[in-house]
Design a protein around this motif. Structure first.
Motif, PDB file in Angstrom:
ATOM      1  N   ARG A 104      38.200  66.237  37.400  1.00 28.54           N
ATOM      2  CA  ARG A 104      37.829  66.460  38.803  1.00 28.54           C
ATOM      3  C   ARG A 104      37.487  65.094  39.408  1.00 28.54           C
ATOM      4  NH1 ARG A 104      32.745  68.718  36.356  1.00 28.54           N
ATOM      5  NH2 ARG A 104      31.329  66.950  36.496  1.00 28.54           N
ATOM      6  N   LEU A 105      37.788  64.922  40.667  1.00 28.58           N
ATOM      7  CA  LEU A 105      37.475  63.672  41.353  1.00 28.58           C
ATOM      8  C   LEU A 105      36.078  63.758  41.946  1.00 28.58           C
ATOM      9  CD1 LEU A 105      40.798  62.921  43.246  1.00 28.58           C
ATOM     10  CD2 LEU A 105      39.862  61.694  41.311  1.00 28.58           C
ATOM     11  N   GLU A 106      35.291  62.719  41.702  1.00 32.49           N
ATOM     12  CA  GLU A 106      33.940  62.599  42.240  1.00 32.49           C
ATOM     13  C   GLU A 106      33.875  61.290  43.004  1.00 32.49           C
ATOM     14  OE1 GLU A 106      31.614  64.899  41.614  1.00 32.49           O
ATOM     15  OE2 GLU A 106      32.220  65.868  39.742  1.00 32.49           O
ATOM     16  N   LEU A 107      33.191  61.269  44.144  1.00 35.74           N
ATOM     17  CA  LEU A 107      33.072  60.041  44.913  1.00 35.74           C
ATOM     18  C   LEU A 107      31.956  60.143  45.926  1.00 35.74           C
ATOM     19  CD1 LEU A 107      34.592  60.544  47.971  1.00 35.74           C
ATOM     20  CD2 LEU A 107      36.455  60.846  46.359  1.00 35.74           C
ATOM     21  N   LEU A 108      31.544  58.989  46.407  1.00 38.73           N
ATOM     22  CA  LEU A 108      30.594  58.912  47.507  1.00 38.73           C
ATOM     23  C   LEU A 108      31.370  58.550  48.763  1.00 38.73           C
ATOM     24  CD1 LEU A 108      27.755  56.847  45.796  1.00 38.73           C
ATOM     25  CD2 LEU A 108      27.781  59.304  46.238  1.00 38.73           C
ATOM     26  N   ALA A 109      30.911  59.019  49.890  1.00 38.08           N
ATOM     27  CA  ALA A 109      31.564  58.701  51.155  1.00 38.08           C
ATOM     28  C   ALA A 109      30.517  58.261  52.165  1.00 38.08           C
ATOM     29  CB  ALA A 109      32.317  59.915  51.690  1.00 38.08           C
ATOM     30  N   SER A 110      30.929  57.386  53.052  1.00 41.34           N
ATOM     31  CA  SER A 110      30.050  56.974  54.147  1.00 41.34           C
ATOM     32  C   SER A 110      30.269  57.917  55.326  1.00 41.34           C
ATOM     33  CB  SER A 110      30.373  55.534  54.556  1.00 41.34           C
ATOM     34  OG  SER A 110      31.667  55.476  55.108  1.00 41.34           O
ATOM     35  N   SER A 111      29.452  57.773  56.333  1.00 45.93           N
ATOM     36  CA  SER A 111      29.624  58.624  57.517  1.00 45.93           C
ATOM     37  C   SER A 111      30.972  58.363  58.189  1.00 45.93           C
ATOM     38  CB  SER A 111      28.474  58.401  58.503  1.00 45.93           C
ATOM     39  OG  SER A 111      28.423  57.038  58.895  1.00 45.93           O
TER      40      SER A 111
END
Length: 134
Positions: A104-111
């Motif tokens: 599964r892909l996991e990531l952080l995103a900015s606004s």
């Protein structure tokens, strides 16, 4: 020739780091820019590191970590401002996910990047972050 026809996604090489560093500067990711040598080592030691080229020029990059089966964590995904909205970010994500299709892909995103990920079918989730010494 369209960008998609000229696009090459390939493994990261140490010689790509100046272009990756420039993308970090362009995005104003000051922590990665200030800690240039640490960032270079992070790229060298990551299990997933690819770049996107158009006409021999690095225009995007993706760095991640994976166990190969359950989780694929995307640490950084950058596309040059001049090449955004041309599908390069999506192609980078597809390329690395195809390398580890069970994960599964996991990531952080900015606004500012949230809408990109939502348009790709990603869902938000809750997480935490701590930097040593803070």
């Amino acid at each position: 020739m369209k960008i998609q026809e000229a696009l090459v996604i390939r493994p990261y090489r140490e010689a790509d780091f100046p272009a990756v560093h420039d993308l970090n500067k362009q995005e104003q990711w000051s922590n990665l820019v200030t800690k240039e040598q640490d960032t270079k080592q992070a790229w060298a030691n990551s299990s997933v590191a690819v770049v996107a080229e158009v006409d021999g020029q690095v225009v995007g990059c993706l760095r991640g970590l994976t166990d190969g089966f359950v989780s694929l964590y995307i640490c950084e995904l950058l596309v040059s401002l001049h090449y955004r909205k041309s599908g390069i970010g999506k192609k980078l994500m597809q390329a690395v996910h195809s390398m580890y299709p069970k994960a599964r892909l996991e990531l952080l995103a900015s606004s500012t990047s949230r809408s990109f990920y939502e348009a790709q079918g990603y869902r938000p989730f809750y997480g935490f972050r701590k930097t040593m010494g803070k």
